[in-house]
Scaffold this active site. Structure first.
Site, PDB file in Angstrom:
ATOM      1  N   ARG A 290       0.861  -1.199   0.000  1.00 18.23           N
ATOM      2  CA  ARG A 290       0.000   0.000   0.000  1.00 18.23           C
ATOM      3  C   ARG A 290       0.894   1.245   0.000  1.00 18.23           C
ATOM      4  NH1 ARG A 290      -0.739   4.760   2.328  1.00 18.23           N
ATOM      5  NH2 ARG A 290      -0.497   3.871   4.400  1.00 18.23           N
ATOM      6  N   ASP A 291       1.393   1.624   1.153  1.00 20.80           N
ATOM      7  CA  ASP A 291       2.242   2.818   1.243  1.00 20.80           C
ATOM      8  C   ASP A 291       3.458   2.661   0.335  1.00 20.80           C
ATOM      9  OD1 ASP A 291       2.917   5.294   2.138  1.00 20.80           O
ATOM     10  OD2 ASP A 291       3.277   4.737   4.215  1.00 20.80           O
TER      11      ASP A 291
ATOM     12  N   HIS B 136       3.961   4.732  12.786  1.00 21.62           N
ATOM     13  CA  HIS B 136       4.157   4.580  11.344  1.00 21.62           C
ATOM     14  C   HIS B 136       5.290   5.537  10.976  1.00 21.62           C
ATOM     15  CE1 HIS B 136       2.647   4.149   7.090  1.00 21.62           C
ATOM     16  NE2 HIS B 136       3.224   5.336   6.988  1.00 21.62           N
TER      17      HIS B 136
ATOM     18  N   HIS C 112       8.702   6.840   8.614  1.00 21.95           N
ATOM     19  CA  HIS C 112       9.403   6.872   7.326  1.00 21.95           C
ATOM     20  C   HIS C 112      10.878   7.190   7.569  1.00 21.95           C
ATOM     21  CE1 HIS C 112       6.231   6.643   4.151  1.00 21.95           C
ATOM     22  NE2 HIS C 112       5.480   6.784   5.220  1.00 21.95           N
TER      23      HIS C 112
ATOM     24  N   CYS D  97       4.566   8.920  -0.196  1.00 16.28           N
ATOM     25  CA  CYS D  97       3.183   9.337  -0.365  1.00 16.28           C
ATOM     26  C   CYS D  97       3.109  10.231  -1.588  1.00 16.28           C
ATOM     27  CB  CYS D  97       2.732  10.095   0.881  1.00 16.28           C
ATOM     28  SG  CYS D  97       1.154  10.916   0.688  1.00 16.28           S
TER      29      CYS D  97
ATOM     30  N   ASN E 170       9.119   3.956   3.704  1.00 14.95           N
ATOM     31  CA  ASN E 170       8.880   3.596   5.092  1.00 14.95           C
ATOM     32  C   ASN E 170      10.153   2.960   5.624  1.00 14.95           C
ATOM     33  OD1 ASN E 170       6.274   3.077   3.376  1.00 14.95           O
ATOM     34  ND2 ASN E 170       5.567   3.463   5.462  1.00 14.95           N
TER      35      ASN E 170
HETATM   36  N1  COA Z   1     -12.835   4.677  -4.183  1.00 19.22           N
HETATM   37  C1  COA Z   1     -13.056   4.824  -5.522  1.00 19.22           C
HETATM   38  N2  COA Z   1     -13.581   5.912  -6.088  1.00 19.22           N
HETATM   39  C2  COA Z   1     -13.915   6.921  -5.272  1.00 19.22           C
HETATM   40  C3  COA Z   1     -13.727   6.856  -3.886  1.00 19.22           C
HETATM   41  C4  COA Z   1     -13.149   5.670  -3.341  1.00 19.22           C
HETATM   42  N3  COA Z   1     -12.921   5.545  -2.036  1.00 19.22           N
HETATM   43  N4  COA Z   1     -14.151   8.001  -3.332  1.00 19.22           N
HETATM   44  C5  COA Z   1     -14.603   8.767  -4.339  1.00 19.22           C
HETATM   45  N5  COA Z   1     -14.463   8.112  -5.512  1.00 19.22           N
HETATM   46  C6  COA Z   1     -14.817   8.603  -6.837  1.00 19.22           C
HETATM   47  C7  COA Z   1     -16.223   9.125  -6.894  1.00 19.22           C
HETATM   48  O1  COA Z   1     -17.110   8.076  -7.183  1.00 19.22           O
HETATM   49  C8  COA Z   1     -16.155  10.140  -8.024  1.00 19.22           C
HETATM   50  O2  COA Z   1     -16.172   9.457  -9.248  1.00 19.22           O
HETATM   51  P1  COA Z   1     -16.846  10.139 -10.547  1.00 19.22           P
HETATM   52  O3  COA Z   1     -16.056  11.398 -10.778  1.00 19.22           O
HETATM   53  O4  COA Z   1     -16.651   9.095 -11.596  1.00 19.22           O
HETATM   54  O5  COA Z   1     -18.254  10.401 -10.154  1.00 19.22           O
HETATM   55  C9  COA Z   1     -14.745  10.715  -7.860  1.00 19.22           C
HETATM   56  O6  COA Z   1     -14.005   9.737  -7.138  1.00 19.22           O
HETATM   57  C10 COA Z   1     -14.716  12.028  -7.115  1.00 19.22           C
HETATM   58  O7  COA Z   1     -15.434  11.898  -5.894  1.00 19.22           O
HETATM   59  P2  COA Z   1     -15.310  12.960  -4.718  1.00 19.22           P
HETATM   60  O8  COA Z   1     -16.137  12.491  -3.574  1.00 19.22           O
HETATM   61  O9  COA Z   1     -15.545  14.333  -5.277  1.00 19.22           O
HETATM   62  O10 COA Z   1     -13.838  12.758  -4.287  1.00 19.22           O
HETATM   63  P3  COA Z   1     -12.590  13.732  -4.486  1.00 19.22           P
HETATM   64  O11 COA Z   1     -12.235  13.859  -5.927  1.00 19.22           O
HETATM   65  O12 COA Z   1     -12.811  14.973  -3.699  1.00 19.22           O
HETATM   66  O13 COA Z   1     -11.459  12.856  -3.794  1.00 19.22           O
HETATM   67  C11 COA Z   1     -10.842  11.236  -2.142  1.00 19.22           C
HETATM   68  C12 COA Z   1     -11.507  12.564  -2.414  1.00 19.22           C
HETATM   69  C13 COA Z   1     -10.703  11.099  -0.652  1.00 19.22           C
HETATM   70  C14 COA Z   1     -11.697  10.125  -2.680  1.00 19.22           C
HETATM   71  C15 COA Z   1      -9.471  11.194  -2.865  1.00 19.22           C
HETATM   72  O14 COA Z   1      -8.771  12.373  -2.583  1.00 19.22           O
HETATM   73  C16 COA Z   1      -8.650  10.002  -2.480  1.00 19.22           C
HETATM   74  O15 COA Z   1      -8.955   8.883  -2.844  1.00 19.22           O
HETATM   75  N6  COA Z   1      -7.549  10.204  -1.732  1.00 19.22           N
HETATM   76  C17 COA Z   1      -6.709   9.132  -1.274  1.00 19.22           C
HETATM   77  C18 COA Z   1      -5.396   9.687  -0.853  1.00 19.22           C
HETATM   78  C19 COA Z   1      -4.437   8.604  -0.408  1.00 19.22           C
HETATM   79  O16 COA Z   1      -4.634   7.420  -0.583  1.00 19.22           O
HETATM   80  N7  COA Z   1      -3.345   9.081   0.155  1.00 19.22           N
HETATM   81  C20 COA Z   1      -2.318   8.243   0.628  1.00 19.22           C
HETATM   82  C21 COA Z   1      -2.586   7.644   1.948  1.00 19.22           C
HETATM   83  S1  COA Z   1      -2.348   8.700   3.353  1.00 19.22           S
HETATM   84 ZN    ZN Z   2       3.339   6.425   5.225  1.00 17.41          ZN
END
Ligand code: COA
Ligand code: ZN
Length: 303
Positions: A13-14, A206, A208, A239, A248
């Site tokens: 994942r990370d 956690h 790094h 990240c 990490n």
């Molecule tokens: N899994 C899959 N798709 C997702 C989702 C999820 N958990 N959450 C939202 N989506 C999709 C929505 O269905 C939407 O799709 P569409 O445009 O086809 O309708 C799109 O993403 C946008 O949705 P929205 O609620 O507006 O989300 P956003 O664009 O504001 O993004 C997060 C917010 C949280 C979903 C996004 O920033 C994210 O996934 N971040 C993860 C960051 C990460 O993993 N960081 C590292 C770990 S610390």
């Molecule tokens: Zn991390």
């Protein structure tokens, strides 16, 4: 003194989430299965996130559908919102991890929400998990410093811990997302945290190794009484929203050090070293882990 330390592997994942080149699903499955054979009891296998935000995790459901799961191993996933939690339940994850950042700026970059909105999501995610009988762990990122905001006041982390306790979480990871913590800071903060909340909630670290302080911070955490550490095989990691984020702490380097110090992990170090080499093979480049190169301390070379 309890000398049993729990390691949560986060390499798939990370470790790989910010890699540009997509790792094919079968190779992710291969790496996960190899990790499952090392004695690790907890593996953060993937995350259920917006694939446009983190393309490497787009095949999370497929990976979990194909991986042969070893009994006794907890397969865990990071989820940023309720949608992710629901997908994690559908994929039959054993545990979900919900992350928010102590830094407002970093939280907005990471999940496009305020910290308060992330807290609200955390409560909803916990309800989804509780309903399914799935464990839910909280995590506070950039708890020891933020690349955008600089120092993070301890009080801000303590307030967030209170909120997680109020929400009924029973485990919380404190994350040094970009390797800014130093050992004295870790020992001091975790000492205070375990004093105040240690009887109500379990804490893990956690870490790094961005600036080479990773293993020193493990020792500082041990001194404070921490018994759970995240680590990534071969030291892969970073990240996508953290500039210059390095890996990490390496799982095999951490396990090697812990064993040398007389702690038990239940992990077969030689097998783990083989998996670190497999990770190098899959990623097609040299990775930061050191013990896989030098060999364990007790492995003598011909004179
Ligand atoms: N899994 C899959 N798709 C997702 C989702 C999820 N958990 N959450 C939202 N989506 C999709 C929505 O269905 C939407 O799709 P569409 O445009 O086809 O309708 C799109 O993403 C946008 O949705 P929205 O609620 O507006 O989300 P956003 O664009 O504001 O993004 C997060 C917010 C949280 C979903 C996004 O920033 C994210 O996934 N971040 C993860 C960051 C990460 O993993 N960081 C590292 C770990 S610390
Ligand atoms: Zn991390």
């Amino acid at each position: 003194m309890n000398r049993e330390i729990s390691i949560r592997e986060v390499g798939t994942r990370d470790g790989i989430q910010s890699l540009g080149a997509f790792i094919d699903t079968p190779r992710k499955v291969e790496l996960l299965e190899a990790l499952g054979d090392t004695g690790l009891r907890r593996i953060e296998a993937t995350s259920f996130v917006n694939p446009r935000a983190v393309p490497q995790m787009a095949d999370a459901s497929e990976v979990m559908a194909h991986v042969r799961r070893r009994p006794g191993v907890s397969y865990e996933a990071l989820v940023p919102n309720v949608r992710g939690a629901q997908d994690a339940m559908a994929a039959r994850m054993d545990s979900v991890l919900v992350v928010l950042m102590a830094s407002e700026a970093f939280n907005r970059k990471n999940v496009r929400m305020s910290v308060d909105d992330s807290l609200a999501q955390s409560a909803s995610i916990k309800s989804v998990a509780d309903e399914a009988g799935v464990r839910c762990t909280g995590a506070i990122g950039t708890a020891f410093g933020c690349p955008y905001e600089g120092d993070i006041p301890e009080g801000r982390v303590f307030d967030l811990i209170e909120r997680f306790v109020d929400l009924g979480f029973d485990e919380l990871m404190l994350a040094d997302t970009t390797g800014m913590a130093n050992p004295l800071q870790i020992e001091h903060t975790l000492g205070t945290v375990l004093d105040r909340w240690g009887d109500r909630i379990a804490f893990g670290l956690h870490l790094h190794n961005t600036r080479g302080m990773g293993l020193a911070n493990v020792v500082a955490g041990l001194n404070a009484g921490v018994m759970t550490f995240d680590a990534s095989v071969a030291g892969i990691g970073g990240c996508p929203f953290a500039p210059q984020a390095a890996g990490n702490i390496s799982t095999e380097d951490t396990v090697h050090m812990l064993h040398e110090m007389g702690y038990a992990t239940g992990i077969d170090l030689e097998r783990l070293i083989e998996v670190a080499r497999l990770a190098q093979d899959i990623l097609g480049r040299e990775l930061p882990g050191q013990v896989m190169k030098a060999g364990p301390r007790w492995q003598l070379h011909a004179a």
